[in-house]
Design a protein around this motif. Structure first.
Motif, mmCIF file in Angstrom:
data_model
loop_
_atom_site.group_PDB
_atom_site.id
_atom_site.type_symbol
_atom_site.label_atom_id
_atom_site.label_comp_id
_atom_site.label_asym_id
_atom_site.label_seq_id
_atom_site.Cartn_x
_atom_site.Cartn_y
_atom_site.Cartn_z
ATOM 1 N N UNK A 85 90.437 124.259 -89.874
ATOM 2 C CA UNK A 85 89.511 123.801 -88.894
ATOM 3 C C UNK A 85 89.012 124.682 -88.097
ATOM 4 N N UNK A 86 87.851 124.887 -87.570
ATOM 5 C CA UNK A 86 87.328 125.688 -86.893
ATOM 6 C C UNK A 86 86.890 125.067 -85.615
ATOM 7 N N UNK A 87 87.776 125.754 -84.657
ATOM 8 C CA UNK A 87 87.615 125.117 -83.022
ATOM 9 C C UNK A 87 86.968 126.380 -82.217
ATOM 10 N N UNK A 88 85.948 126.172 -81.734
ATOM 11 C CA UNK A 88 85.450 127.130 -80.780
ATOM 12 C C UNK A 88 85.235 126.922 -79.372
ATOM 13 N N UNK A 89 85.777 127.962 -78.547
ATOM 14 C CA UNK A 89 85.598 127.792 -77.297
ATOM 15 C C UNK A 89 84.903 128.737 -76.485
ATOM 16 N N UNK A 90 83.882 128.571 -75.625
ATOM 17 C CA UNK A 90 83.001 129.375 -75.121
ATOM 18 C C UNK A 90 83.705 129.641 -73.661
ATOM 19 N N UNK A 91 83.213 130.852 -73.223
ATOM 20 C CA UNK A 91 83.492 131.194 -71.840
ATOM 21 C C UNK A 91 82.603 132.452 -71.417
ATOM 22 N N UNK A 92 82.564 132.479 -70.089
ATOM 23 C CA UNK A 92 81.828 133.533 -69.459
ATOM 24 C C UNK A 92 80.216 132.980 -68.717
ATOM 25 N N UNK A 93 80.258 131.722 -68.814
ATOM 26 C CA UNK A 93 78.868 131.134 -68.181
ATOM 27 C C UNK A 93 79.099 131.339 -66.570
ATOM 28 N N UNK A 94 78.010 131.049 -65.904
ATOM 29 C CA UNK A 94 78.226 130.785 -64.578
ATOM 30 C C UNK A 94 76.903 131.014 -63.694
ATOM 31 N N UNK A 95 76.937 131.346 -62.582
ATOM 32 C CA UNK A 95 75.678 131.290 -61.601
ATOM 33 C C UNK A 95 75.519 132.890 -61.635
ATOM 34 N N UNK A 96 74.139 133.343 -61.771
ATOM 35 C CA UNK A 96 73.741 134.512 -61.661
ATOM 36 C C UNK A 96 72.336 134.614 -61.080
ATOM 37 N N UNK A 97 71.878 135.826 -60.238
ATOM 38 C CA UNK A 97 70.529 135.725 -59.784
ATOM 39 C C UNK A 97 69.574 136.474 -60.868
ATOM 40 N N UNK A 98 68.495 135.961 -60.671
ATOM 41 C CA UNK A 98 67.411 136.530 -61.601
ATOM 42 C C UNK A 98 67.372 137.981 -61.685
ATOM 43 N N UNK A 99 67.571 138.721 -62.991
ATOM 44 C CA UNK A 99 67.660 139.858 -63.435
ATOM 45 C C UNK A 99 68.979 140.417 -63.408
ATOM 46 N N UNK A 100 69.989 139.631 -63.512
ATOM 47 C CA UNK A 100 71.561 139.895 -63.639
ATOM 48 C C UNK A 100 71.819 139.739 -64.852
ATOM 49 N N UNK A 101 73.139 139.897 -65.103
ATOM 50 C CA UNK A 101 73.519 140.146 -66.518
ATOM 51 C C UNK A 101 74.761 139.010 -66.579
ATOM 52 N N UNK A 137 64.990 132.584 -64.532
ATOM 53 C CA UNK A 137 65.433 131.253 -64.467
ATOM 54 C C UNK A 137 65.338 130.354 -65.599
ATOM 55 N N UNK A 138 64.503 130.813 -66.536
ATOM 56 C CA UNK A 138 63.895 129.893 -67.864
ATOM 57 C C UNK A 138 65.222 130.138 -68.982
ATOM 58 N N UNK A 139 66.162 130.903 -68.607
ATOM 59 C CA UNK A 139 67.447 130.906 -69.251
ATOM 60 C C UNK A 139 68.568 130.185 -68.849
ATOM 61 N N UNK A 140 68.479 129.393 -68.080
ATOM 62 C CA UNK A 140 69.348 128.203 -67.497
ATOM 63 C C UNK A 140 69.148 127.236 -68.290
ATOM 64 N N UNK A 141 70.708 126.962 -68.814
ATOM 65 C CA UNK A 141 71.065 126.036 -69.838
ATOM 66 C C UNK A 141 72.348 126.086 -70.115
ATOM 67 N N UNK A 184 75.051 128.184 -67.843
ATOM 68 C CA UNK A 184 74.657 129.471 -67.461
ATOM 69 C C UNK A 184 73.433 129.133 -66.502
ATOM 70 N N UNK A 185 73.476 129.521 -65.112
ATOM 71 C CA UNK A 185 72.394 129.084 -64.176
ATOM 72 C C UNK A 185 72.018 130.424 -63.588
ATOM 73 N N UNK A 186 70.757 130.553 -63.611
ATOM 74 C CA UNK A 186 69.942 131.607 -63.093
ATOM 75 C C UNK A 186 69.005 131.282 -61.884
ATOM 76 N N UNK A 187 69.531 131.677 -60.682
ATOM 77 C CA UNK A 187 68.658 131.419 -59.666
ATOM 78 C C UNK A 187 67.424 132.390 -59.369
ATOM 79 N N UNK A 188 66.367 131.972 -58.795
ATOM 80 C CA UNK A 188 65.233 132.771 -58.700
ATOM 81 C C UNK A 188 65.484 133.635 -57.257
#
Length: 124
Positions: A1-17, A88-92, A120-124
């Protein structure tokens, strides 16, 4: 069984990484093709990037080409999505997915295994 766990998301300003990680807590994924998809509020889930089991073949959506980089470390059972110049369009919610065959890498329905997603939330 493949069980996938994502991490690393968060709030970042436009232009950030941000760097997203996807770890399999079940079966080893070294023989699986891996993909990243995202779903913005009110929109359908869309393809972002995919990588073959060896890492030799990589695919990107036009909207992220040149800004995002997908990679994998099979020794760590992990796939990454490095996201630079975020807009901001990358917010998802970003989802990691896996499949056993290589082909139709951009097609969501070809992936039987999915993680729960990371916001992932990108603020303008």
């Amino acid at each position: 069984q493949v069980q996938l766990v994502e991490s690393g998301g968060g709030l970042v300003q436009s232009g950030g990484s941000l760097r997203l990680s996807c770890v399999s807590s079940g079966r080893v994924i070294s023989s699986y093709a891996m993909g990243w998809f995202r779903q913005a509020p009110g929109k359908e889930r869309e393809f972002v990037a995919a990588i073959s089991w060896s890492g030799a073949d990589i695919y990107y959506a036009d909207s992220v080409k040149g800004r995002f980089t997908i990679s994998r470390d099979n020794a760590k059972n992990t796939v990454y999505l490095q996201m630079n110049s975020l807009e901001p369009e990358d917010t998802a919610v970003y989802y990691c997915a896996a499949k056993t065959f290589e082909g139709l890498m951009r097609v969501e329905s070809m992936y039987p295994y999915w993680g729960q997603g990371t916001q992932v939330t990108v603020s303008s």
